[in-house]
Scaffold this motif. Structure first.
Motif, PDB file in Angstrom:
ATOM      1  N   SER A   3     -24.344 -58.118  19.527  1.00  0.00           N
ATOM      2  CA  SER A   3     -24.554 -59.484  19.997  1.00  0.00           C
ATOM      3  C   SER A   3     -23.301 -59.907  20.736  1.00  0.00           C
ATOM      4  CB  SER A   3     -24.808 -60.418  18.819  1.00  0.00           C
ATOM      5  OG  SER A   3     -24.940 -61.748  19.285  1.00  0.00           O
ATOM      6  N   VAL A   4     -23.482 -60.516  21.880  1.00  0.00           N
ATOM      7  CA  VAL A   4     -22.359 -61.019  22.667  1.00  0.00           C
ATOM      8  C   VAL A   4     -22.586 -62.508  22.888  1.00  0.00           C
ATOM      9  CG1 VAL A   4     -21.040 -60.828  24.804  1.00  0.00           C
ATOM     10  CG2 VAL A   4     -22.130 -58.791  23.832  1.00  0.00           C
ATOM     11  N   MET A   5     -21.618 -63.311  22.455  1.00  0.00           N
ATOM     12  CA  MET A   5     -21.666 -64.745  22.715  1.00  0.00           C
ATOM     13  C   MET A   5     -20.629 -65.040  23.782  1.00  0.00           C
ATOM     14  SD  MET A   5     -21.327 -68.112  20.326  1.00  0.00           S
ATOM     15  CE  MET A   5     -23.084 -68.310  20.079  1.00  0.00           C
ATOM     16  N   ILE A   6     -21.065 -65.681  24.842  1.00  0.00           N
ATOM     17  CA  ILE A   6     -20.199 -66.047  25.952  1.00  0.00           C
ATOM     18  C   ILE A   6     -20.104 -67.565  25.967  1.00  0.00           C
ATOM     19  CG2 ILE A   6     -19.804 -65.848  28.438  1.00  0.00           C
ATOM     20  CD1 ILE A   6     -22.039 -63.595  28.324  1.00  0.00           C
ATOM     21  N   ILE A   7     -18.886 -68.083  25.906  1.00  0.00           N
ATOM     22  CA  ILE A   7     -18.664 -69.524  25.945  1.00  0.00           C
ATOM     23  C   ILE A   7     -17.904 -69.828  27.219  1.00  0.00           C
ATOM     24  CG2 ILE A   7     -17.647 -71.510  24.767  1.00  0.00           C
ATOM     25  CD1 ILE A   7     -18.015 -69.893  22.150  1.00  0.00           C
ATOM     26  N   PHE A   8     -18.378 -70.824  27.966  1.00  0.00           N
ATOM     27  CA  PHE A   8     -17.837 -71.062  29.294  1.00  0.00           C
ATOM     28  C   PHE A   8     -17.976 -72.534  29.671  1.00  0.00           C
ATOM     29  CE2 PHE A   8     -22.174 -69.649  29.339  1.00  0.00           C
ATOM     30  CZ  PHE A   8     -22.832 -70.546  30.168  1.00  0.00           C
ATOM     31  N   ASN A   9     -17.099 -72.972  30.564  1.00  0.00           N
ATOM     32  CA  ASN A   9     -17.198 -74.313  31.125  1.00  0.00           C
ATOM     33  C   ASN A   9     -18.514 -74.404  31.897  1.00  0.00           C
ATOM     34  OD1 ASN A   9     -16.812 -76.388  33.334  1.00  0.00           O
ATOM     35  ND2 ASN A   9     -14.925 -76.689  32.185  1.00  0.00           N
ATOM     36  N   GLN A  10     -19.167 -75.563  31.814  1.00  0.00           N
ATOM     37  CA  GLN A  10     -20.458 -75.732  32.494  1.00  0.00           C
ATOM     38  C   GLN A  10     -20.376 -75.459  33.994  1.00  0.00           C
ATOM     39  OE1 GLN A  10     -21.574 -79.701  31.269  1.00  0.00           O
ATOM     40  NE2 GLN A  10     -23.019 -78.880  29.779  1.00  0.00           N
ATOM     41  N   ALA A  11     -19.188 -75.579  34.565  1.00  0.00           N
ATOM     42  CA  ALA A  11     -19.022 -75.288  35.988  1.00  0.00           C
ATOM     43  C   ALA A  11     -19.379 -73.838  36.304  1.00  0.00           C
ATOM     44  CB  ALA A  11     -17.586 -75.580  36.423  1.00  0.00           C
ATOM     45  N   ASN A  12     -19.362 -72.961  35.321  1.00  0.00           N
ATOM     46  CA  ASN A  12     -19.659 -71.542  35.528  1.00  0.00           C
ATOM     47  C   ASN A  12     -21.096 -71.158  35.190  1.00  0.00           C
ATOM     48  OD1 ASN A  12     -17.337 -70.361  36.609  1.00  0.00           O
ATOM     49  ND2 ASN A  12     -16.337 -70.321  34.620  1.00  0.00           N
ATOM     50  N   THR A  13     -21.963 -72.107  34.935  1.00  0.00           N
ATOM     51  CA  THR A  13     -23.323 -71.791  34.496  1.00  0.00           C
ATOM     52  C   THR A  13     -24.042 -70.864  35.468  1.00  0.00           C
ATOM     53  OG1 THR A  13     -23.505 -73.860  33.271  1.00  0.00           O
ATOM     54  CG2 THR A  13     -25.568 -72.772  33.866  1.00  0.00           C
ATOM     55  N   GLU A  14     -24.049 -71.188  36.739  1.00  0.00           N
ATOM     56  CA  GLU A  14     -24.754 -70.352  37.715  1.00  0.00           C
ATOM     57  C   GLU A  14     -24.130 -68.969  37.811  1.00  0.00           C
ATOM     58  OE1 GLU A  14     -25.122 -72.345  41.472  1.00  0.00           O
ATOM     59  OE2 GLU A  14     -26.282 -73.976  40.608  1.00  0.00           O
ATOM     60  N   ARG A  15     -22.816 -68.899  37.725  1.00  0.00           N
ATOM     61  CA  ARG A  15     -22.135 -67.605  37.793  1.00  0.00           C
ATOM     62  C   ARG A  15     -22.493 -66.731  36.589  1.00  0.00           C
ATOM     63  NH1 ARG A  15     -17.624 -71.111  39.503  1.00  0.00           N
ATOM     64  NH2 ARG A  15     -17.395 -70.814  41.753  1.00  0.00           N
ATOM     65  N   VAL A  16     -22.562 -67.332  35.408  1.00  0.00           N
ATOM     66  CA  VAL A  16     -22.912 -66.563  34.214  1.00  0.00           C
ATOM     67  C   VAL A  16     -24.350 -66.061  34.316  1.00  0.00           C
ATOM     68  CG1 VAL A  16     -23.294 -66.717  31.718  1.00  0.00           C
ATOM     69  CG2 VAL A  16     -21.198 -67.659  32.723  1.00  0.00           C
ATOM     70  N   GLU A  17     -25.264 -66.902  34.729  1.00  0.00           N
ATOM     71  CA  GLU A  17     -26.656 -66.464  34.877  1.00  0.00           C
ATOM     72  C   GLU A  17     -26.778 -65.365  35.928  1.00  0.00           C
ATOM     73  OE1 GLU A  17     -29.702 -69.479  35.065  1.00  0.00           O
ATOM     74  OE2 GLU A  17     -28.514 -70.810  33.799  1.00  0.00           O
ATOM     75  N   TYR A  18     -26.054 -65.496  37.032  1.00  0.00           N
ATOM     76  CA  TYR A  18     -26.057 -64.467  38.073  1.00  0.00           C
ATOM     77  C   TYR A  18     -25.515 -63.151  37.510  1.00  0.00           C
ATOM     78  CZ  TYR A  18     -24.947 -62.023  42.403  1.00  0.00           C
ATOM     79  OH  TYR A  18     -24.859 -61.086  43.391  1.00  0.00           O
ATOM     80  N   MET A  19     -24.422 -63.235  36.736  1.00  0.00           N
ATOM     81  CA  MET A  19     -23.820 -62.053  36.142  1.00  0.00           C
ATOM     82  C   MET A  19     -24.823 -61.338  35.238  1.00  0.00           C
ATOM     83  SD  MET A  19     -20.602 -61.952  33.489  1.00  0.00           S
ATOM     84  CE  MET A  19     -21.526 -62.982  32.344  1.00  0.00           C
ATOM     85  N   LEU A  20     -25.528 -62.090  34.397  1.00  0.00           N
ATOM     86  CA  LEU A  20     -26.528 -61.482  33.519  1.00  0.00           C
ATOM     87  C   LEU A  20     -27.650 -60.827  34.322  1.00  0.00           C
ATOM     88  CD1 LEU A  20     -26.726 -64.248  30.772  1.00  0.00           C
ATOM     89  CD2 LEU A  20     -25.601 -62.017  30.590  1.00  0.00           C
ATOM     90  N   ASP A  21     -28.093 -61.501  35.380  1.00  0.00           N
ATOM     91  CA  ASP A  21     -29.142 -60.932  36.236  1.00  0.00           C
ATOM     92  C   ASP A  21     -28.669 -59.628  36.882  1.00  0.00           C
ATOM     93  OD1 ASP A  21     -30.869 -62.992  35.633  1.00  0.00           O
ATOM     94  OD2 ASP A  21     -30.498 -64.090  37.505  1.00  0.00           O
ATOM     95  N   GLU A  22     -27.435 -59.625  37.402  1.00  0.00           N
ATOM     96  CA  GLU A  22     -26.895 -58.435  38.057  1.00  0.00           C
ATOM     97  C   GLU A  22     -26.770 -57.263  37.085  1.00  0.00           C
ATOM     98  OE1 GLU A  22     -25.888 -57.785  41.465  1.00  0.00           O
ATOM     99  OE2 GLU A  22     -27.338 -59.433  41.563  1.00  0.00           O
ATOM    100  N   LEU A  23     -26.478 -57.559  35.823  1.00  0.00           N
ATOM    101  CA  LEU A  23     -26.347 -56.513  34.811  1.00  0.00           C
ATOM    102  C   LEU A  23     -27.689 -56.168  34.162  1.00  0.00           C
ATOM    103  CD1 LEU A  23     -23.048 -57.709  33.112  1.00  0.00           C
ATOM    104  CD2 LEU A  23     -23.342 -55.799  34.714  1.00  0.00           C
ATOM    105  N   LYS A  24     -28.757 -56.802  34.648  1.00  0.00           N
ATOM    106  CA  LYS A  24     -30.113 -56.576  34.148  1.00  0.00           C
ATOM    107  C   LYS A  24     -30.229 -56.894  32.654  1.00  0.00           C
ATOM    108  CE  LYS A  24     -31.424 -53.508  37.843  1.00  0.00           C
ATOM    109  NZ  LYS A  24     -30.902 -54.423  38.802  1.00  0.00           N
ATOM    110  N   ILE A  25     -29.564 -57.991  32.258  1.00  0.00           N
ATOM    111  CA  ILE A  25     -29.675 -58.511  30.901  1.00  0.00           C
ATOM    112  C   ILE A  25     -30.624 -59.695  30.978  1.00  0.00           C
ATOM    113  CG2 ILE A  25     -28.449 -59.598  28.984  1.00  0.00           C
ATOM    114  CD1 ILE A  25     -25.951 -58.009  29.895  1.00  0.00           C
TER     115      ILE A  25
END
Length: 97
Positions: A3-25
């Protein structure tokens, strides 16, 4: 499985979602309005007049082999803007239903 929990400033929301999509998660749980303060001198994220910013968090469960690639992407995201901050925590998943 991990399990991986990622905590981030809301300013990074789109970047985190993009990162997950790119990694096919594709599977994750998204938590909005997460309050807290970083361990290394981080400023509070409380959604108040004094501390207006907020964090979000994503939790995902991935194969062990996927963790290094995910953590590398998180490190790169954090390096883009260290003031905003991104942290990840990994732990073992014993069982799933």
């Amino acid at each position: 499985m991990k399990s991986v929990m990622i905590i981030f400033n809301q300013a990074n929301t789109e970047r985190v979602e993009y990162m997950l999509d790119e990694l096919k998660i594709s599977g994750f749980t998204f938590f909005e309005q997460v309050q807290g303060r970083g361990t290394n001198g981080g400023e509070p994220r409380r959604g108040t007049h004094t501390w207006p910013e907020m964090n979000s968090a994503v939790m995902t469960v991935v194969e062990d082999s996927k963790v290094p690639e995910l953590l590398l992407a998180i490190r790169k995201l954090d390096a883009r803007n260290t003031e905003v901050g991104v942290k990840a925590f990994v732990w073992n998943i014993e069982q799933m239903v």
